[in-house]
Design a protein around this motif. Structure first.
Motif, mmCIF file in Angstrom:
data_model
loop_
_atom_site.group_PDB
_atom_site.id
_atom_site.type_symbol
_atom_site.label_atom_id
_atom_site.label_comp_id
_atom_site.label_asym_id
_atom_site.label_seq_id
_atom_site.Cartn_x
_atom_site.Cartn_y
_atom_site.Cartn_z
ATOM 1 N N GLU A 87 26.179 43.585 54.730
ATOM 2 C CA GLU A 87 27.033 42.678 55.500
ATOM 3 C C GLU A 87 27.449 41.466 54.678
ATOM 4 O OE1 GLU A 87 26.876 39.932 59.585
ATOM 5 O OE2 GLU A 87 25.192 41.256 59.084
ATOM 6 N N LEU A 88 26.619 41.065 53.717
ATOM 7 C CA LEU A 88 26.939 39.908 52.886
ATOM 8 C C LEU A 88 28.250 40.099 52.138
ATOM 9 C CD1 LEU A 88 23.443 39.201 51.290
ATOM 10 C CD2 LEU A 88 24.503 37.961 53.176
ATOM 11 N N ILE A 89 28.508 41.316 51.697
ATOM 12 C CA ILE A 89 29.740 41.592 50.964
ATOM 13 C C ILE A 89 30.946 41.366 51.867
ATOM 14 C CG2 ILE A 89 31.067 43.367 49.769
ATOM 15 C CD1 ILE A 89 28.615 42.428 48.197
ATOM 16 N N ALA A 90 30.893 41.906 53.080
ATOM 17 C CA ALA A 90 32.007 41.739 54.013
ATOM 18 C C ALA A 90 32.181 40.278 54.400
ATOM 19 C CB ALA A 90 31.773 42.599 55.254
ATOM 20 N N GLN A 91 31.077 39.589 54.654
ATOM 21 C CA GLN A 91 31.164 38.189 55.050
ATOM 22 C C GLN A 91 31.753 37.340 53.935
ATOM 23 O OE1 GLN A 91 30.356 37.012 58.189
ATOM 24 N NE2 GLN A 91 31.305 35.104 57.504
ATOM 25 N N ALA A 92 31.360 37.611 52.704
ATOM 26 C CA ALA A 92 31.888 36.847 51.569
ATOM 27 C C ALA A 92 33.394 37.035 51.442
ATOM 28 C CB ALA A 92 31.186 37.268 50.283
#
Length: 356
Positions: free
Chosen positions: A247-252
């Motif tokens: 999810e960190l990738i999408a949020q970034a």
């Protein structure tokens, strides 16, 4: 708690804050700027109400207990989660009662001063209460008194959270909210990193803690796109298949998109490298057979759904919307305007596209 906070310090805090967009206002302003897009569709699509319980019976029971000021009942729900060391779920549950008003949660430290769980819940509520005082307006529109109250409430939150950490040194839960409070107090990335490290030592792979550190590294909080993406990619690269850290990738990428002007923002989120990275992260997390967070799947599903929708990959977004159902989350849809309306428009746009 009433802390001394000189006028000069308040003014300085306001000046620094004015150079940064706090997340609530930042999303609202972006929503206004983007309101013209899809206006016709928004007028015909029924908004999807956001249910803070997310269809989770345990969370629903916890929220009901908080509403009627029943701490023993809350404790019977939260206690076993703490005892089994599921800090991902514990922080998820606590974070979803911190919006409930009234004095009950604020008074827990007086009622149970030696109870680390009560102090952790009170610290989370004090933190949310601080943001309520500050409001979502730009710093130039927030009064000196509002900043004073904001600061005092966050200091009170930190006091309760540090005491909780002392009483329960194995718990990651106080460190999660300390990351949130510290960002509001402008402690800076170094202190937030120390708090993050303290949390992940106790709960490696804790998605919520990682998302708080990611926020600290965003450009709107004094970081940079490079720092933010590097952190997300490093965490994702070390995660096991099925980990929620994808999810960190999408949020970034959503944070990067949010920081760009209209035009360049769409060029960025729709670029081949971004779409490729989104697919890679989704396949290793939300689409992986091992993906089974004990908190909730809906935060990650909504984040990826918005990212793929903005990226123009409506087929993939539709697959996510089918899993989400009516369990919309406020974030990240608020980045585009009214989250209930934006979610409904995006879902219709993608599901209709898939049916054609």
């Amino acid at each position: 708690m009433t802390a001394s906070f000189p006028t000069v310090a308040v003014a300085a805090f306001a000046i620094v804050s004015a150079t940064r967009a706090f997340s609530k206002n930042y999303g609202a302003q972006r929503g206004k700027r983007a309101a013209g897009r899809g206006r016709g569709a928004a007028a015909t699509v029924k908004p999807v109400p956001i249910d803070r319980s997310l269809g989770d019976p345990e969370l629903g029971a916890l929220r009901q207990a908080a509403r009627v000021a029943d701490w023993p009942r809350m404790e019977t729900i939260l206690g076993p989660v703490r005892e089994r060391g599921d800090f991902e779920r514990l922080t998820f549950l606590i974070a979803n009662v911190d919006d409930l008003g009234g004095d009950f949660l604020l008074e827990l430290p007086e009622q149970a001063p030696q109870d680390p769980l009560a102090l952790t819940v009170a610290g989370a509520r004090h933190t949310a209460w601080a943001w309520e005082a500050r409001t979502g307006y730009r710093a130039s529109q927030v009064s000196e008194e509002q900043f004073r109250v904001f600061h005092d409430r966050l200091e009170a939150a930190e006091e309760h959270l540090y005491r909780a950490a002392e009483l329960d040194p194995e718990s990651a839960a106080p460190w999660y909210t300390l990351c949130v409070a510290g960002r509001g107090l402008e402690h800076g990335a170094d202190i937030t990193r120390r708090r993050f490290d303290a949390g992940v030592r106790r709960a490696p792979g804790h998605v919520g803690l990682h998302l708080q550190m990611l926020q600290q590294l965003c450009a709107k909080w004094g970081g940079s796109h490079d720092q933010m993406h590097a952190f997300a990619r490093e965490a994702f690269a070390s995660a096991a298949p099925g980990s929620g850290l994808g999810e960190l990738i999408a949020q970034a990428h959503l944070e990067h998109w949010l920081d760009l002007d209209q035009g360049p923002d769409d060029d960025y989120i729709r670029s081949a490298p971004v779409l490729h990275e989104l697919h890679k992260a989704a396949q290793a997390s939300v689409f992986h057979p091992a993906f089974a967070p004990t908190s909730t799947a809906h935060n990650a599903l909504n984040t990826f759904a918005m990212a793929f929708w903005l990226a123009g990959d409506k087929e993939t977004a539709a697959r996510l919307f089918e899993r989400i159902g009516d369990h919309a989350t406020k974030s990240p849809w608020q980045y585009r305007g009214d989250p209930e309306k934006v979610f409904a428009v995006a879902r219709q746009d993608c599901v209709k596209k898939r049916k054609k």
